[in-house]
Design an enzyme around this catalytic site. Structure first.
Site, PDB file in Angstrom:
ATOM      1  N   PHE A   1      10.173  15.923   0.230  1.00 44.51           N
ATOM      2  CA  PHE A   1      11.394  15.580  -0.495  1.00 44.51           C
ATOM      3  C   PHE A   1      11.126  15.559  -1.997  1.00 44.51           C
ATOM      4  O   PHE A   1      10.054  15.131  -2.446  1.00 44.51           O
ATOM      5  CB  PHE A   1      11.896  14.184  -0.098  1.00 44.51           C
ATOM      6  CG  PHE A   1      12.372  14.067   1.313  1.00 44.51           C
ATOM      7  CD1 PHE A   1      13.720  14.224   1.617  1.00 44.51           C
ATOM      8  CD2 PHE A   1      11.482  13.787   2.340  1.00 44.51           C
ATOM      9  CE1 PHE A   1      14.171  14.099   2.926  1.00 44.51           C
ATOM     10  CE2 PHE A   1      11.922  13.657   3.644  1.00 44.51           C
ATOM     11  CZ  PHE A   1      13.271  13.821   3.944  1.00 44.51           C
ATOM     12  N   ASP A   2      12.107  16.012  -2.750  1.00 44.38           N
ATOM     13  CA  ASP A   2      12.166  15.678  -4.164  1.00 44.38           C
ATOM     14  C   ASP A   2      12.596  14.205  -4.232  1.00 44.38           C
ATOM     15  O   ASP A   2      13.082  13.644  -3.246  1.00 44.38           O
ATOM     16  CB  ASP A   2      13.186  16.586  -4.857  1.00 44.38           C
ATOM     17  CG  ASP A   2      13.377  16.218  -6.320  1.00 44.38           C
ATOM     18  OD1 ASP A   2      12.367  16.081  -7.031  1.00 44.38           O
ATOM     19  OD2 ASP A   2      14.544  16.021  -6.718  1.00 44.38           O
ATOM     20  N   LEU A   3      12.428  13.574  -5.380  1.00 44.13           N
ATOM     21  CA  LEU A   3      12.771  12.150  -5.474  1.00 44.13           C
ATOM     22  C   LEU A   3      14.121  11.936  -6.156  1.00 44.13           C
ATOM     23  O   LEU A   3      15.112  11.573  -5.523  1.00 44.13           O
ATOM     24  CB  LEU A   3      11.683  11.389  -6.225  1.00 44.13           C
ATOM     25  CG  LEU A   3      11.874   9.869  -6.248  1.00 44.13           C
ATOM     26  CD1 LEU A   3      11.551   9.275  -4.883  1.00 44.13           C
ATOM     27  CD2 LEU A   3      11.033   9.229  -7.334  1.00 44.13           C
TER      28      LEU A   3
ATOM     29  N   VAL B   1      13.216  19.420   0.655  1.00 39.95           N
ATOM     30  CA  VAL B   1      14.597  19.009   0.404  1.00 39.95           C
ATOM     31  C   VAL B   1      14.726  18.622  -1.067  1.00 39.95           C
ATOM     32  O   VAL B   1      13.966  17.789  -1.566  1.00 39.95           O
ATOM     33  CB  VAL B   1      14.980  17.800   1.288  1.00 39.95           C
ATOM     34  CG1 VAL B   1      16.469  17.478   1.121  1.00 39.95           C
ATOM     35  CG2 VAL B   1      14.648  18.068   2.748  1.00 39.95           C
TER      36      VAL B   1
ATOM     37  N   ASP C   1      17.460  18.705  -4.957  1.00 41.85           N
ATOM     38  CA  ASP C   1      18.802  18.752  -5.546  1.00 41.85           C
ATOM     39  C   ASP C   1      18.903  19.725  -6.711  1.00 41.85           C
ATOM     40  O   ASP C   1      19.969  19.891  -7.285  1.00 41.85           O
ATOM     41  CB  ASP C   1      19.186  17.352  -6.048  1.00 41.85           C
ATOM     42  CG  ASP C   1      18.336  16.926  -7.238  1.00 41.85           C
ATOM     43  OD1 ASP C   1      18.901  16.609  -8.298  1.00 41.85           O
ATOM     44  OD2 ASP C   1      17.097  16.940  -7.119  1.00 41.85           O
TER      45      ASP C   1
END
Length: 509
Positions: free
Chosen positions: A304-306, A460, A462
């Protein structure tokens, strides 16, 4: 879950061993010499050799099925493979035999293809499988060496059982054995020819292959066994065991049916297998420094990105940026579009848009981080269902990592504030990698530390850089529709787009 699978495998191993012993018991009932025919239907007869080979194929298929299932691969691959490679292997074994006996057939194609006439060479079957799997694994989208690591033990099973078929045919025996009393009577009596007992070379080779199978089953769960090592071991082990048995067999006075330049083909091919196994072992280590363990093949990961993906830190970032610019660029008023552009890239990249002096950029970064640490303690929120998703993925045996453009310290702080840190196996921050997204290196570093293949992982994010990084790393890319960069995110063409983190549980079920 893994414990249940291990117990299931153990039951299967014991059941197959019992089945093998029962088959030998049934075949050798009565007194020696034993019948080579297992049963008949009118004019149609089935040889014990064929029965042993058939059971060997079934046992090998069961072993392969369990292993594919254990690693989360489609176990039906094994049945598709059997439908394709069993007939091709028989054909390959026949053609290999014919190739070195061309003068025997005088160009008669019908006789060459007539398997019922007798004459099969196992090396031809091996060659067909090794070549055919190149296409098959690409079509099935599984690793070539992983499949060969599964096939190797299957070959040992088939070869171990096939030798008992040779025993029933009273073939593949060695020279005269002066002291046969150590042999079980049923073996000793079936190898009694012209008033002499002979070496049970079938038993030597079968036992050697069973020992090799046991070693593979014991050691393939160890971390030092890398992908491709089982194949290499099989090639060397089988070749080493076959050579002395062939020498003993030829010492019995039986003519070697396959010769090449007056060299027994079986011995020459065995030497080639040994060399091939050694080369596979050495070359794979020289050309692939990050080769994963065989036991790690089935591991899966979601990275994951944060910021903007797991944690809603957008307002915090905007606040930090504004306070930093008040100190370093007091006359600069940032637009909403400019503020938005700070979400995603690293600080040195985004501050580099406004300042070219490296020393001043460093000072701006220090200022930002001091402000961020102060503001961060007010807390940030995670997005909906973040904890549920991470918890469920862990329960489903997924490795979980966070790869962020933020430094490790603040990644950890945000995760701790939301009770998420306990679910995270690896964190790669901007200070952990020399280059940053969209370069794939940060993601690759995470996968290497997790011992997960890129094909078994997803990222994942954004930001379009998140998608590009995943694509560059040959990983599945997933974008979130609540991104403030949504339009640009779609332009990067992610594999999936979700509007809530909970949707990941439908993707990774």
């Amino acid at each position: 879950m893994n414990k249940i699978k291990e117990n299931k495998n153990l039951v299967a191993y014991i059941s197959m061993a019992i089945g093998f012993l029962l088959l030998i018991l049934i075949a050798t009932r009565g007194s020696a010499p034993y019948e080579s025919v297992a049963f008949e239907f009118g004019d149609f007869s089935v040889q014990w050799y064929a029965v042993f080979i058939l059971f060997g194929i079934v046992f090998a298929a069961i072993l392969g099925f369990l292993e594919l299932e254990r690693y989360g691969q489609d176990p039906n691959i094994i049945w598709d493979g059997l439908l394709i490679f069993v007939p091709l292997s028989i054909l390959g074994a026949r053609l290999w035999y014919v190739l070195f006996n061309l003068d025997k057939y005088n160009g008669n194609i019908g006789r060459m293809l007539n398997v019922g006439e007798g004459g099969l060479a196992i090396h031809g079957a091996i060659a067909v499988v090794f070549v055919g799997l190149i296409w098959f694994t690409k079509f099935k989208k599984v690793d070539y060496f992983f499949v060969l690591d599964i096939v190797g033990p299957g070959f040992l099973i088939g070869q171990a059982m096939g030798r008992w078929g040779n025993f029933m045919n009273r073939e593949l025996y060695g020279p005269v054995l002066e002291n046969p009393n150590w042999l079980p009577p049923f073996i000793k009596e079936n190898l009694f020819f012209s008033g002499k007992y002979h070496h049970p070379t079938f038993l030597y080779e079968s036992s050697w292959n069973i020992l090799g199978l046991i070693l593979i089953l014991v050691f393939r769960r160890k971390k030092f066994v890398k992908l491709g090592d089982i194949l290499a071991f099989y090639l060397v082990w089988y070749g080493v065991g076959r050579i002395p048995n062939e020498i003993l067999r030829m010492a019995s006075g039986v003519k070697e049916p396959l010769m090449l330049f007056n060299i027994p083909v079986s011995i020459a091919t065995s030497v080639a297998l040994i060399l091939a196994g050694i080369l596979v072992f050495i070359i794979r280590r020289l050309t692939n420094k990050n080769i994963i363990s065989y036991d790690d093949y089935g591991k899966k990961a979601v990275l994951f990105d944060l910021d903007g993906t797991l944690l809603d830190t957008i307002d915090l970032i905007y606040k930090n940026i504004k306070e930093t610019f008040k100190i370093h660029f007091p006359n600069k008023k940032l637009s909403d579009e400019e503020l938005r552009s700070f979400v995603g890239p690293t600080l040195d990249v985004s501050f580099g848009w406004y300042e070219k002096d490296p020393e001043k950029i460093t000072k701006m970064i220090d200022t930002y981080r001091n402000i961020n640490e102060k503001n961060h303690h007010d807390g940030v929120d995670s997005y909906n269902n973040a904890e549920l998703v991470l918890k469920t993925l862990k329960e489903r045996n997924y490795k979980i990592g966070v790869v962020s453009s933020k430094i490790n310290k603040f990644v950890r702080l945000g995760l701790e504030q939301n009770g998420l840190i306990s679910y995270i196996d690896i964190i790669i921050g901007s200070d952990d990698s020399p280059v940053h997204k969209p370069d794939p290196l940060p993601l690759q570093m995470a996968l290497e530390k997790l011992s997960v293949k890129a094909s078994n992982a997803a990222y994942v994010g954004d930001h379009p850089n998140d998608i590009f990084a995943a694509q560059n790393a040959n990983m599945m890319s997933i974008g979130v529709s609540y991104s403030i960069h949504y339009k640009e995110l779609l332009g990067a063409k992610p594999d999936q787009v979700i509007d809530d983190l909970e949707k990941l549980l439908y993707i990774f079920n």
